[in-house]
Design an enzyme around this catalytic site. Structure first.
Site, PDB file in Angstrom:
ATOM      1  N   CYS A   1      -7.186  28.074  29.914  1.00  0.00           N
ATOM      2  CA  CYS A   1      -8.102  27.357  29.001  1.00  0.00           C
ATOM      3  C   CYS A   1      -8.715  28.280  27.956  1.00  0.00           C
ATOM      4  O   CYS A   1      -9.068  27.819  26.867  1.00  0.00           O
ATOM      5  CB  CYS A   1      -9.225  26.715  29.798  1.00  0.00           C
ATOM      6  SG  CYS A   1      -8.619  25.685  31.128  1.00  0.00           S
TER       7      CYS A   1
ATOM      8  N   GLU B   1      -6.387   5.777  33.548  1.00  0.00           N
ATOM      9  CA  GLU B   1      -6.612   6.188  34.952  1.00  0.00           C
ATOM     10  C   GLU B   1      -8.012   6.772  35.157  1.00  0.00           C
ATOM     11  O   GLU B   1      -8.430   7.001  36.283  1.00  0.00           O
ATOM     12  CB  GLU B   1      -5.609   7.282  35.360  1.00  0.00           C
ATOM     13  CG  GLU B   1      -4.156   6.872  35.367  1.00  0.00           C
ATOM     14  CD  GLU B   1      -3.475   7.138  34.025  1.00  0.00           C
ATOM     15  OE1 GLU B   1      -4.169   7.374  33.021  1.00  0.00           O
ATOM     16  OE2 GLU B   1      -2.221   7.092  33.988  1.00  0.00           O
TER      17      GLU B   1
ATOM     18  N   GLU C   1      -7.070  13.010  27.664  1.00  0.00           N
ATOM     19  CA  GLU C   1      -7.345  12.760  29.083  1.00  0.00           C
ATOM     20  C   GLU C   1      -8.513  11.781  29.258  1.00  0.00           C
ATOM     21  O   GLU C   1      -8.446  10.858  30.075  1.00  0.00           O
ATOM     22  CB  GLU C   1      -7.676  14.083  29.783  1.00  0.00           C
ATOM     23  CG  GLU C   1      -7.984  13.923  31.259  1.00  0.00           C
ATOM     24  CD  GLU C   1      -8.372  15.237  31.913  1.00  0.00           C
ATOM     25  OE1 GLU C   1      -7.653  15.704  32.790  1.00  0.00           O
ATOM     26  OE2 GLU C   1      -9.424  15.803  31.531  1.00  0.00           O
TER      27      GLU C   1
ATOM     28  N   LYS D   1      -7.979  17.362  26.259  1.00  0.00           N
ATOM     29  CA  LYS D   1      -9.055  16.713  27.032  1.00  0.00           C
ATOM     30  C   LYS D   1      -9.503  15.424  26.361  1.00  0.00           C
ATOM     31  O   LYS D   1     -10.023  14.520  27.009  1.00  0.00           O
ATOM     32  CB  LYS D   1     -10.236  17.668  27.185  1.00  0.00           C
ATOM     33  CG  LYS D   1      -9.961  18.812  28.150  1.00  0.00           C
ATOM     34  CD  LYS D   1     -10.066  18.350  29.588  1.00  0.00           C
ATOM     35  CE  LYS D   1      -9.564  19.404  30.547  1.00  0.00           C
ATOM     36  NZ  LYS D   1      -9.357  18.891  31.906  1.00  0.00           N
TER      37      LYS D   1
ATOM     38  N   SER E   1      -1.484  17.380  42.366  1.00  0.00           N
ATOM     39  CA  SER E   1      -2.697  17.092  43.116  1.00  0.00           C
ATOM     40  C   SER E   1      -3.263  15.767  42.602  1.00  0.00           C
ATOM     41  O   SER E   1      -3.233  15.493  41.400  1.00  0.00           O
ATOM     42  CB  SER E   1      -3.718  18.209  42.885  1.00  0.00           C
ATOM     43  OG  SER E   1      -4.991  17.765  43.272  1.00  0.00           O
TER      44      SER E   1
ATOM     45  N   CYS F   1      -5.394  20.009  36.757  1.00  0.00           N
ATOM     46  CA  CYS F   1      -6.591  20.049  35.900  1.00  0.00           C
ATOM     47  C   CYS F   1      -6.260  20.238  34.428  1.00  0.00           C
ATOM     48  O   CYS F   1      -7.129  20.132  33.576  1.00  0.00           O
ATOM     49  CB  CYS F   1      -7.573  21.105  36.377  1.00  0.00           C
ATOM     50  SG  CYS F   1      -6.802  22.617  36.836  1.00  0.00           S
TER      51      CYS F   1
ATOM     52  N   GLU G   1      -9.215  19.904  46.307  1.00  0.00           N
ATOM     53  CA  GLU G   1      -7.827  20.363  46.163  1.00  0.00           C
ATOM     54  C   GLU G   1      -7.436  21.321  47.294  1.00  0.00           C
ATOM     55  O   GLU G   1      -6.304  21.291  47.788  1.00  0.00           O
ATOM     56  CB  GLU G   1      -7.648  21.035  44.802  1.00  0.00           C
ATOM     57  CG  GLU G   1      -6.224  21.044  44.320  1.00  0.00           C
ATOM     58  CD  GLU G   1      -6.142  21.367  42.837  1.00  0.00           C
ATOM     59  OE1 GLU G   1      -6.209  20.435  42.028  1.00  0.00           O
ATOM     60  OE2 GLU G   1      -6.030  22.559  42.490  1.00  0.00           O
TER      61      GLU G   1
ATOM     62  N   GLU H   1      -6.784  19.213  50.166  1.00  0.00           N
ATOM     63  CA  GLU H   1      -5.517  18.497  49.947  1.00  0.00           C
ATOM     64  C   GLU H   1      -4.329  19.417  50.258  1.00  0.00           C
ATOM     65  O   GLU H   1      -3.350  18.997  50.889  1.00  0.00           O
ATOM     66  CB  GLU H   1      -5.475  18.043  48.474  1.00  0.00           C
ATOM     67  CG  GLU H   1      -4.338  17.102  48.150  1.00  0.00           C
ATOM     68  CD  GLU H   1      -4.326  16.732  46.659  1.00  0.00           C
ATOM     69  OE1 GLU H   1      -5.103  17.314  45.867  1.00  0.00           O
ATOM     70  OE2 GLU H   1      -3.508  15.867  46.292  1.00  0.00           O
TER      71      GLU H   1
END
Ligand code: FES
Length: 583
Positions: free
Chosen positions: A505, A367, A362, A359, A320, A300, A280, A283
Site C-alpha cells: 500500500c 458485497e 471496493e 479502494k 480469505s 485486503c 484471518e 481462518e
C-alpha cells in the site's frame, strides 16, 4: 562490472559499462528531462525529450535509450539540444487541452513543469479544439482524458509490464494515435483493476483519480450527519514524507488535522487491520485443520481481488472471506459503534483516506453492505487529503499532535505494518504463533517476509513439528507469476499474501506523485518504526479488539463476525461490458 569514463558538460564521470547516457548525467548531477522513461524498465525512446548531443554524432540521441561508451563527450545544454527540446514540447502542447489551471494535476504536471522550465509562454501551433475522444468517467477510481495524453506510453507499460493487466494499449496511427482500452470500451467495463498505477505515473493528468472530495465536504457541512473518518497506515507515512515528519509525528498531527477538517470522529484503519488479523489468522488455522481450501490468499487488496476475479476465478474460494480493513472499519462503525453510541447507522457517513484508488471501487461493491447501507460512503486518496489540507489553508507544520478517538482508533504495531508488502503476513503469523503456542514470537521471527523482493517465502513450524509454508508477493505481474506456479503445482503454500501495488500500500496509486522503489522502501521503514515504538505489537493484544469480541462479535469466525466482517466474490470474464457478469 568494468567501468568506463565519459564527460557530461565537460565534467568527467566514471560509470559502469552498459549504463545509459541518462545514468551518466545523473551521476554528474545534471538533470535531463524525461517523459516516457520508467526506471527499471527497458527504454523505448519514444518521446525524445531527453535527447542530448554527443561529440562526433550528427543527430541528437535519446539519453535514456543510448548506452554510454568509453570516452564519450556528452552535452546536455547546447543551443541545439535546448531548441530541439522546446520544439518537442511545442509539438506536445499543440495537441494538449488548455485546462491546466483546474485539471487534477494542476501545479503537479510534468509537462507543465517542463514547459515552464523551457521558458515556453505561448503555443507555437494549435491543432484545433476538435475533441475526438470524450473524457471517460465510467470508472469509480480513474478518470481518463485521452486528449491530454502525450503518448509517452508509460501507463501502457506499467499496466502491462509491472501489473500484468493490459487494460489499455496504443491504438490508431499518426495524428489519430490514442491510448485506449480494448475495443475503445469504457474503462469500467474492462479488466482494469483500478490500482491507479497508471495514474501515479501519467505525466500530464490524462489519467487521474476520480475525486470524491466534494462529496466529503458536503458530508462535513451537513449537521444532521455524524461523520467518521479512517486512515490507512500508508497515508501517515506519505504525509510524513511530504511535510517532513516521521511517520509517527505525521500520524499524530494527521489526527488533529482531520478534526480541524470537520470530522466528528477520527478512527484508524489500523484498528480494523488488527481485527482482520484476528479473523484471518483464525481462518488460516481452521483451513489447515479442516483441509482447505489452501493456500489461503489474502483479500485486503481490492486491486488483487478484481485481478483474481478476472484472471484466476478458479481460486476465488481460496481468497480469505475477510473483508478488507477499510470495509471492516466501516461495518463496525455502522453496527457495533453505532449501537454503543446510540446513533442511527443511516445518519453515519464513513469516509476513508487511502493510499489506493481501488479502494473507491471496493467501497462501491455490492458485497460491501451491512446494516442496509454501504460500509464506507466515500474514499479519498492521500493526494486528495493533501489537496483538502491546502484548500482549507491548513498548515501541517503548526498543527498540534493529537490522538485517534476511542475506541475504533486503537491499534497495535501489527496494524501499522499492514501498509508494507509482507506486513499482513507478518502480523497474521505473530497472532497465529500465539494462538498455537500461547506465547508471542520474537521481533525477528518473521523478518523473511520483509523487504522488496518480488516473491518472499517463509516457513512456520507448528507445535506438532509440521511446517506450513507461505509466500508474499506485491505488484500484480509478480502475483501472476506466483499464481501460475501455484496452479502448475510447482509451488505449494498454506497461505499467500498478495498486494496489487509494488511495495504494497505504501506504493499505492493514490499516494503523492513521484513513487519509486527507494521511496516505497522508505515509507515502509516508517511503518516498521511505528511498529517498534508501539507499546502493543500484537493484534490479539489490542484491548479494544478484545472488547469488541466480548461485547459484540463473540469470537473470531462467529456467526456475527461472518455477518459483519466477511464476504464472498464472484468471477468476471475478461473483456467487454457485455462479457462482464456482474449484473
Ligand atoms: Fe528518453 Fe522519452 S525519456 S525518449
Amino acid at each position: 562490472m568494468p567501468k568506463i569514463n565519459v564527460t557530461v558538460n565537460g565534467r568527467p564521470v566514471e560509470i559502469e559499462q552498459g549504463a545509459t547516457i541518462l545514468d551518466a548525467a545523473k551521476l554528474a548531477q545534471v538533470k535531463v528531462p524525461t517523459l516516457c522513461h520508467i526506471e527499471g524498465l527497458e527504454p523505448t525512446g519514444s518521446c525524445r525529450i531527453c535527447s542530448v548531443e554527443v561529440e562526433g554524432r550528427r543527430t541528437l540521441v535519446p539519453s535514456c535509450a543510448e548506452p554510454a561508451t568509453d570516452g564519450m563527450e556528452i552535452k546536455t545544454n547546447t543551443p541545439r539540444v535546448l531548441t530541439a527540446r522546446r520544439q518537442m514540447l511545442q509539438l506536445l502542447l499543440a495537441n494538449h487541452p488548455d485546462d491546466c489551471l483546474y485539471c487534477m494535476r494542476a501545479g503537479d504536471c510534468d509537462l507543465q513543469q517542463l514547459a515552464q522550465d523551457a521558458g515556453i509562454r505561448e503555443r507555437a501551433w494549435r491543432r484545433g479544439e476538435h475533441r475526438s475522444h470524450p473524457v471517460d468517467r465510467s470508472s469509480p477510481s480513474v478518470v481518463r482524458d485521452p486528449e491530454k495524453c502525450i503518448l509517452c506510453g508509460k501507463c501502457v507499460r506499467v499496466c502491462d509490464e509491472i501489473q500484468g493487466v493490459s487494460a489499455i494499449d496504443h491504438a490508431g496511427r499518426g495524428f489519430d494515435s490514442y491510448v485506449l482500452p480494448a475495443f475503445d470500451d469504457e474503462l469500467a467495463s474492462t479488466v482494469c483493476v483500478n490500482c491507479g498505477q497508471c495514474v501515479a505515473i501519467c505525466p500530464t493528468g490524462a489519467l487521474v483519480e476520480r475525486s470524491d472530495l466534494s462529496r466529503v465536504w458536503r458530508y462535513l457541512a451537513d449537521e444532521s450527519l455524524v461523520t467518521v473518518v479512517q486512515t490507512a497506515p500508508a497515508v501517515r507515512a506519505a504525509l510524513g514524507l511530504v511535510y517532513g515528519f516521521s511517520g509517527k509525528d505525521a500520524e499524530e498531527r494527521m489526527a488533529t488535522a482531520l478534526k480541524q477538517m470537520g470530522f466528528d470522529h477520527v478512527f484508524d484503519t489500523q484498528y480494523s487491520a488488527d481485527l482482520t488479523i484476528m479473523e484471518e489468522g483464525s481462518e488460516l488455522l481452521k483451513r489447515i485443520q479442516d483441509g482447505g481450501p489452501l493456500p489461503l490468499i489474502t483479500s485486503c487488496s481490492p486491486g488483487w481481488i478484481k485481478f483474481a476475479e478476472h484472471f484466476y476465478p478458479e481460486y476465488l474460494d481460496n481468497l480469505s472471506t475477510c473483508k478488507s480493513p477499510q470495509q471492516m472499519l466501516g461495518a463496525m462503525a455502522k453496527t457495533y459503534w453505532a449501537e454503543k453510541m446510540d446513533i442511527p447507522p443511516e445518519s453515519i457517513r464513513v469516509v476513508s483516506v487511502m493510499p489506493c484508488t481501488a479502494k473507491k471501487f471496493e467501497a462501491e461493491r455490492p458485497e460491501m453492505e451491512t446494516s442496509g447501507g454501504r460500509d464506507v460512503d466515500a474514499v479519498i486518496t492521500t493526494r486528495e487529503l493533501i489537496r483538502a489540507f491546502a484548500e482549507m489553508g491548513l498548515d501541517f507544520d503548526t498543527v498540534e499532535p493529537g490522538e485517534f478517538d476511542n475506541f475504533l482508533g486503537s491499534s497495535t504495531g501489527a496494524g501499522a505494518i499492514f501498509g508494507a508488502t509482507g506486513g499482513v503476513a507478518e502480523a497474521a503469523l505473530r497472532t497465529v504463533f500465539n494462538l498455537l503456542t500461547g506465547e508471542n514470537p520474537g521481533p525477528e521471527d518473521f523478518s523473511a517476509v520483509r523487504g522488496s523482493d518480488g516473491v518472499k517465502e517463509i516457513e512456520l513450524t507448528l507445535p506438532d513439528g509440521s511446517t506450513v509454508r507461505g509466500a508474499v508477493t506485491h505488484g500484480l505481474g509478480n502475483a501472476r507469476r506466483l499464481m501460475d506456479q501455484v496452479a502448475a503445482g510447482e509451488k505449494e503454500y498454506a497461505f499467500v499474501e498478495i498486494m496489487a501495488c509494488p511495495g504494497g500500500c505504501v506504493g499505492g496509486g493514490g499516494q503523492p506523485y513521484g513513487a519509486d522503489t527507494r521511496r516505497t522502501a522508505e515509507l515502509a521503514g516508517e511503518l516498521y518504526k511505528i511498529d517498534e515504538e508501539r507499546v502493543i505489537r500484537f493484534s490479539h493484544e489490542n484491548p479494544e479488539v478484545q472488547r469488541a469480541y466480548e461485547e459484540y462479535l463473540e469470537e473470531p469466525l462467529s456467526h456475527k463476525s461472518h455477518e459483519i466482517l466477511h464476504t464472498h466474490y464472484r468471477g468476471r470474464k475478461k473483456y467487454t461490458s457485455e462479457d462482464d457478469d456482474r449484473s
